[in-house]
Design an enzyme around this catalytic site. Structure first.
Site, PDB file in Angstrom:
ATOM      1  CG  HIS A 156      -1.714  -1.270   1.741  1.00  0.00           C
ATOM      2  ND1 HIS A 156      -2.870  -1.294   1.105  1.00  0.00           N
ATOM      3  CD2 HIS A 156      -1.816  -2.356   1.998  1.00  0.00           C
ATOM      4  CE1 HIS A 156      -3.046  -2.204   1.228  1.00  0.00           C
ATOM      5  NE2 HIS A 156      -2.752  -2.799   2.378  1.00  0.00           N
ATOM      6  CB  SER A 277      13.287  22.062 -15.684  1.00  0.00           C
ATOM      7  OG  SER A 277      12.865  23.647 -15.557  1.00  0.00           O
ATOM      8  CE  LYS A 283      11.787  19.190 -11.366  1.00  0.00           C
ATOM      9  NZ  LYS A 283      10.249  19.334 -11.480  1.00  0.00           N
ATOM     10  CD  GLU A 290       8.197  12.012 -16.003  1.00  0.00           C
ATOM     11  OE1 GLU A 290       7.309  13.081 -14.910  1.00  0.00           O
ATOM     12  OE2 GLU A 290       9.847  13.049 -15.813  1.00  0.00           O
TER      13      GLU A 290
END
Ligand code: ARG
Length: 458
Positions: A156, A277, A283, A290
């Site tokens: 979980h 970024s 970043k 992804e």
């Protein structure tokens, strides 16, 4: 342009209809298979005396020339042709004259396209399996290096029990082994030759389908001509195998994305596989992971598209089936790209063992071991579970961890507690005690690694 299929029709087809009908822009990638398939067909026609041997020899020679010219770039695809099959036949006839028109004896584009696609996918699937094998090897190597690194195991997404990072990674190696097994299995069923099924009903010529199949490396021939030309199960099976493989890569991607976040800091992905970024200078984004996660949806889509295309088709060939190619080609290209980027991303990732350990030290992931301690002292598990729960609640209230409670505090809950409880809830001990086959102990992870290596023949 005059159509090779202009038999009963006299009028020209509409330009837009031609473009709509055409598949050369995506099926030209099967030119090698189309040509080698045709060479085998010509050889068979000659061997059976269906065409003169010298015609067969001329056809084979010219086909080889076309193949060489396409490979060298001396010959370009004519996008005016409807598909790769028409293109090759047209060039052939332009080069050798009327003999070229004999090649299409005792075959049809229906068995030809089924043959080309099986051969093309056979090679592509081999490449994909080799790439999946390399990724499994990369994962296994990281697991070996980190077999004793402790981190929280989650259920979980809540800290559950301590595990080793090697154990966690080997779970993915197991998934990939199953993927390889599925693809190998699909490849076996795919390796059946449809050539000689002709349009749908077989042929009146005295052909030798087995000779062609053997020359082209097939293990068997399709035993029913209607099935031979209308079966696309092999595409569906491969797509299903690729969809499951992508699902696995996507799950690992999701973990890499989480682990490389500032919140987790369990791993650092190499700069080579992250991006920055354009506005936020701090970043470091896990774009590759992804994208793999994102492209998984695309491969699922390819599978659904083909299943849906096929579901209402009567026997035998229907033009709808031309839609098989873009779906399966897209999936093949996508899976190859994902596997190619994934293996080095895993190889170059840095494991931040100290942060994993730190996370394992909080979250009471040794509470099960505390309960097991009481069970070993004779308490039924449910009662032991309850006492451990109360001790966890006490720790939470006091901002402590289980290791910090004194023996006196423990004894207030049960007089079964003794000083020997501390080594039992030590994180390393918790891991090392999990010696059951497939468990998280270092010895068990080593056994898993050995098994995967033997399965992969590494
Ligand atoms: N381009 C076609 C395909 O991909 C080849 C088979 C065409 N057969 C036919 N009878 N029109 O399916």
């Amino acid at each position: 342009m005059a159509k090779l299929w202009a038999g009963r029709t006299a009028g020209d087809t509409d330009k837009l209809a031609d473009d709509f009908n055409s598949s050369i822009r995506f099926d030209s990638r099967m030119y090698r298979e189309d040509i080698t398939g045709s060479m085998a067909h010509a050889a068979m026609l000659g061997a059976r005396g269906i065409i003169p041997q010298r015609d067969a020899a001329a056809l084979i020679d010219a086909l080889q020339g076309i193949l060489d010219d396409l490979e060298s770039g001396a010959l370009a695809f004519d996008t005016q042709c409807e598909d790769v099959h028409m293109f090759v036949e047209q060039v052939l006839t332009a080069r050798v004259g009327d003999v070229g028109k004999k090649l299409h004896t005792a075959r049809s584009r229906n068995d030809q396209v089924a043959l080309d696609l099986r051969m093309y996918l056979r090679a592509q699937n081999e490449e994909i399996m080799a790439l999946a094998k390399s990724l499994t090897a990369a994962i296994t190597a990281q697991a070996e290096e980190n077999k004793a690194v402790i981190l929280p195991g989650y259920t979980h997404l809540q800290r559950a029990q301590p595990i080793t990072f090697g154990h966690h990674l080997m779970a993915y190696a197991m998934m990939l082994l199953r993927d390889l097994d599925r693809l190998r299995d699909a490849a076996k069923r795919m390796n059946v030759s449809p050539i000689g099924c002709c349009a749908l009903a077989g042929t009146t010529y005295d052909t030798d389908r087995r000779m062609e199949a053997a020359q082209l490396g097939f293990a068997d021939i399709a035993r029913n001509s209607l099935d031979g030309v209308s079966d696309r199960d092999f595409c569906v099976e491969l797509l299903a195998g690729y969809a499951i493989l992508m699902m696995h890569l996507s799950r690992l991607s999701e973990e890499l994305i989480l682990w490389s976040s500032w919140e987790f800091q369990f791993v650092t992905l190499s700069d080579a596989y992250t991006t920055g970024s354009s506005i936020m200078p701090q970043k470091k984004n896990p774009d590759m992971a992804e994208l793999v996660r994102g492209k998984t949806g695309r491969v699922y889509g390819d599978l659904m598209a083909l299943l849906t295309t096929l579901k209402g088709l009567p026997l035998a060939y229907n033009k709808d089936m031309q839609e098989d190619k873009e779906a399966i080609f897209d999936a093949v290209d996508t899976v190859k790209l994902c596997l190619k980027v994934f293996a080095p991303m895993i190889e170059t990732m840095t494991v931040r063992a100290e942060n994993m350990k730190k996370a394992a030290q909080t979250g009471f992931i040794n509470a099960t071991d505390l309960a097991d301690y009481l069970v070993k002292k004779g308490l039924p598990f449910r009662s032991a579970y309850q006492i451990s729960g109360q001790l966890v609640a006490k720790c939470i209230a006091e901002g402590k961890v289980l290791e910090e409670l004194t023996l006196e505090e423990y004894r207030a809950f049960s007089d079964l507690f003794d000083a020997d409880l501390y080594p039992e809830i030590d994180l390393t001990a918790c891991v090392e005690k999990r010696i059951s086959e497939g468990g998280t102990s270092v010895a068990s992870v080593e056994a898993q690694i050995a098994w995967v290596k033997a399965s992969l023949e590494l």
